[in-house]
Design a protein around this motif. Structure first.
Motif, short mmCIF file in Angstrom:
data_model
loop_
_atom_site.label_atom_id
_atom_site.label_comp_id
_atom_site.label_asym_id
_atom_site.label_seq_id
_atom_site.Cartn_x
_atom_site.Cartn_y
_atom_site.Cartn_z
N UNK A 1 0.90 -1.23 -0.11
CA UNK A 1 0.18 0.06 0.10
C UNK A 1 0.86 1.09 -0.03
N UNK A 2 0.48 2.08 -0.81
CA UNK A 2 1.13 3.46 -0.79
C UNK A 2 0.57 4.69 -0.35
N UNK A 3 0.92 5.87 -0.10
CA UNK A 3 0.27 7.11 0.18
C UNK A 3 -0.78 7.61 -0.72
N UNK A 4 -0.84 7.35 -1.76
CA UNK A 4 -1.99 7.73 -2.54
C UNK A 4 -3.17 6.66 -2.43
N UNK A 5 -2.79 5.70 -2.28
CA UNK A 5 -3.96 4.49 -1.91
C UNK A 5 -4.66 4.78 -0.90
N UNK A 6 -3.83 5.22 0.45
CA UNK A 6 -4.53 5.57 1.75
C UNK A 6 -5.16 6.78 1.56
N UNK A 7 -4.62 8.05 0.93
CA UNK A 7 -5.32 8.77 0.70
C UNK A 7 -6.75 8.96 0.17
N UNK A 8 -6.72 8.12 -1.02
CA UNK A 8 -7.88 7.80 -1.80
C UNK A 8 -8.96 6.96 -1.01
N UNK A 9 -8.53 6.10 -0.15
CA UNK A 9 -9.50 5.54 0.67
C UNK A 9 -10.09 6.33 1.84
N UNK A 10 -9.24 7.14 2.42
CA UNK A 10 -9.82 8.30 3.41
C UNK A 10 -10.70 9.16 2.64
N UNK A 11 -10.23 9.48 1.68
CA UNK A 11 -11.30 10.48 0.92
C UNK A 11 -12.52 9.72 0.45
N UNK A 12 -12.71 8.70 -0.03
CA UNK A 12 -13.73 7.84 -0.28
C UNK A 12 -14.79 7.78 0.83
N UNK A 13 -14.33 7.46 2.12
CA UNK A 13 -14.84 7.23 3.29
C UNK A 13 -15.42 8.62 3.82
N UNK A 14 -14.60 9.57 3.72
CA UNK A 14 -14.85 10.96 4.10
C UNK A 14 -14.87 11.89 2.96
N UNK A 15 -15.75 12.03 2.20
CA UNK A 15 -15.72 12.92 1.02
C UNK A 15 -15.37 14.35 1.08
N UNK B 1 1.62 11.23 4.35
CA UNK B 1 3.12 11.10 4.02
C UNK B 1 3.88 9.76 4.47
N UNK B 2 4.72 9.73 3.73
CA UNK B 2 5.54 8.25 4.03
C UNK B 2 5.85 7.54 2.60
N UNK B 3 7.14 7.26 2.88
CA UNK B 3 7.88 6.72 1.29
C UNK B 3 8.29 5.40 1.82
N UNK B 4 8.33 4.73 2.89
CA UNK B 4 9.12 3.52 2.82
C UNK B 4 8.23 2.33 2.70
N UNK B 5 6.73 2.49 2.42
CA UNK B 5 5.87 1.72 2.15
C UNK B 5 5.19 0.92 3.35
N UNK B 6 5.61 1.25 4.55
CA UNK B 6 5.10 0.76 5.72
C UNK B 6 4.97 1.63 6.81
N UNK B 7 5.29 2.87 6.86
CA UNK B 7 4.92 3.74 7.90
C UNK B 7 4.50 5.09 7.28
N UNK B 8 3.18 5.45 7.68
CA UNK B 8 2.53 6.74 7.21
C UNK B 8 2.04 7.62 8.16
N UNK B 9 1.95 8.84 7.75
CA UNK B 9 1.34 9.82 8.61
C UNK B 9 0.21 10.42 7.83
N UNK B 10 -0.92 10.55 8.40
CA UNK B 10 -1.93 11.21 7.75
C UNK B 10 -2.55 12.37 8.61
N UNK B 11 -2.77 13.60 7.91
CA UNK B 11 -3.39 14.73 8.15
C UNK B 11 -4.87 14.77 7.71
N UNK B 12 -5.88 14.76 8.80
CA UNK B 12 -7.18 14.73 7.92
C UNK B 12 -8.11 15.72 8.67
#
Length: 74
Positions: A1-15, A22-33
């Motif tokens: 999973x990458x940052x773009x996929x996570x962003x898209x999932x959050x935006x789909x659920x909270x339009x 943020x996060x580019x190692x493929x395992x650790x991410x930070x989301x500001x919502x």
């Protein structure tokens, strides 16, 4: 999973949300919502709402770590 996929999932659920992931190692991410849906909700409730948008990504091991910063618009 990458940052773009996570962003898209959050935006789909909270339009109405403004989402930055943020996060580019493929395992650790930070989301500001930022979402009007968070108004009047505790931080725990806000985080639960975001986690709900990600389905079983945590339990299935697809998503390892996600730090959340959530708020309602000011």
């Amino acid at each position: 999973m990458n940052a773009t996929e996570i962003k898209n999932m959050i935006q789909a659920g909270l339009p109405d949300a403004q989402v930055e992931v943020l996060g580019d190692d493929g395992q650790h991410f930070e989301a500001r919502v930022v979402s009007a849906s968070f108004a009047g909700k505790s931080l725990v409730q806000q985080h639960q709402m975001v986690q709900a948008t990600l389905g079983d990504s945590f339990t299935s091991g697809v998503l390892h770590a996600l730090a959340l910063k959530t708020s309602a618009p000011r």
